[in-house]
Design an enzyme around this catalytic site. Sequence first.
Site, PDB file in Angstrom:
ATOM      1  N   HIS A 136       0.816  -1.229   0.000  1.00  0.00           N
ATOM      2  CA  HIS A 136       0.000   0.000   0.000  1.00  0.00           C
ATOM      3  C   HIS A 136       0.845   1.273   0.000  1.00  0.00           C
ATOM      4  CE1 HIS A 136      -3.591  -2.306   0.464  1.00  0.00           C
ATOM      5  NE2 HIS A 136      -3.266  -2.772   1.660  1.00  0.00           N
TER       6      HIS A 136
ATOM      7  N   ASP B  26      -2.753 -10.864  -2.123  1.00  0.00           N
ATOM      8  CA  ASP B  26      -3.307 -10.302  -0.890  1.00  0.00           C
ATOM      9  C   ASP B  26      -4.765  -9.902  -1.150  1.00  0.00           C
ATOM     10  OD1 ASP B  26      -2.103  -8.825   1.843  1.00  0.00           O
ATOM     11  OD2 ASP B  26      -3.851  -7.800   0.998  1.00  0.00           O
TER      12      ASP B  26
ATOM     13  N   HIS C 194      -6.290  -7.349  -0.265  1.00  0.00           N
ATOM     14  CA  HIS C 194      -6.399  -5.913  -0.552  1.00  0.00           C
ATOM     15  C   HIS C 194      -5.632  -5.592  -1.843  1.00  0.00           C
ATOM     16  CE1 HIS C 194      -6.756  -6.312   3.888  1.00  0.00           C
ATOM     17  NE2 HIS C 194      -7.754  -5.476   3.705  1.00  0.00           N
TER      18      HIS C 194
ATOM     19  N   ASP D 177      -4.597 -12.865   3.666  1.00  0.00           N
ATOM     20  CA  ASP D 177      -5.828 -12.369   4.269  1.00  0.00           C
ATOM     21  C   ASP D 177      -7.069 -12.621   3.413  1.00  0.00           C
ATOM     22  OD1 ASP D 177      -4.714 -10.565   2.495  1.00  0.00           O
ATOM     23  OD2 ASP D 177      -4.672  -8.880   3.890  1.00  0.00           O
TER      24      ASP D 177
HETATM   25 ZN   LIG Z   1      -4.093  -7.250   2.875  1.00  0.00          ZN
END
Ligand SMILES: [Zn+2]
Length: 309
Positions: free
Chosen positions: A125, A162, A164, A245
Amino acid sequence: MTTLLLTHPACLEHDTGYGHPERADRLLAIESALEAERFHYLVREQAPLADLAVIERLHPKAYVEMVKAAIPARDHKWLDPDTVVSPGSWMAALRATGAAISAVDQVMTGKADNAFCAVRPPGHHAELSRAMGFCLFNTVAVAALHARAGHGAKRVAVVDFDVHHGNGTQAAFWSDKDLFYGSTHQMPLFPGTGALDETGVGNIFNAPLKPGDDGDDFRAAFEARILPALDQFAPNILLVSAGFDAHLRDPLAQLRLVEADFAWVTEKLMEAAAKHCGGRLVSTLEGGYDLDALASSTAIHVQTLMGAS
Ligand SMILES: [Zn+2]
């Protein structure tokens, strides 16, 4: 296969405070799982400190200095509503990026076939001049630029499973046709990017999944959207943002993957690396917040990298 495992105790000293999901216990859970007998043949190394000049191929020097200056002498300092630093965070960040840089060095020079970096803070991120989503430096993007500048890899791919979307990696790669970014992720979810129509210069491949989607949906998305594009791109090294995740037990998202899905995607990525770049693959830990699911999913990922599945 020679599989390298890079980690460092300094990564435990990045203290995010009580109740934060991105916590040192995550690495302890992974470490404990990798003590099993079947991991005997892993080549275990302590991550070196990253050279700041290598980090600064991606992040502006002013940003790197801002992060360093933000490190408090005690307690915590928040860089955004999710991202916090403590006195140990600077060294943790340098070991985390140092792990990925060293892994690229060893895989590009043939000292190891592939590598996994069990490190934190995570990275995908982090934007060029902005810490966010638990991330300070974009580890995988720093490693990608290092593969190119330090080892002459012409085309570098990052695949990110991931849950996200890796907004930072996408932004870093956006206008560079020799860098590939492919991601499966839940949408809608933090950070909000990752729509199908975000395609960069034809080098970005997003495959958003809906809350509740399971391993079949995940595999179908990979086969339809990520793997054919990766095959066409033909990387000289494949980097992986390995977040766990998307597991059904993870508290931060609503996908329903299980360990076998992480083994499957690892095998598919290894096949692509074997076809295009002599198997050269470097994987680095991103998210994964249920300790048991994180430990078992990381274990099967590393076991698959070792060719021991
Ligand atoms: Zn994540």
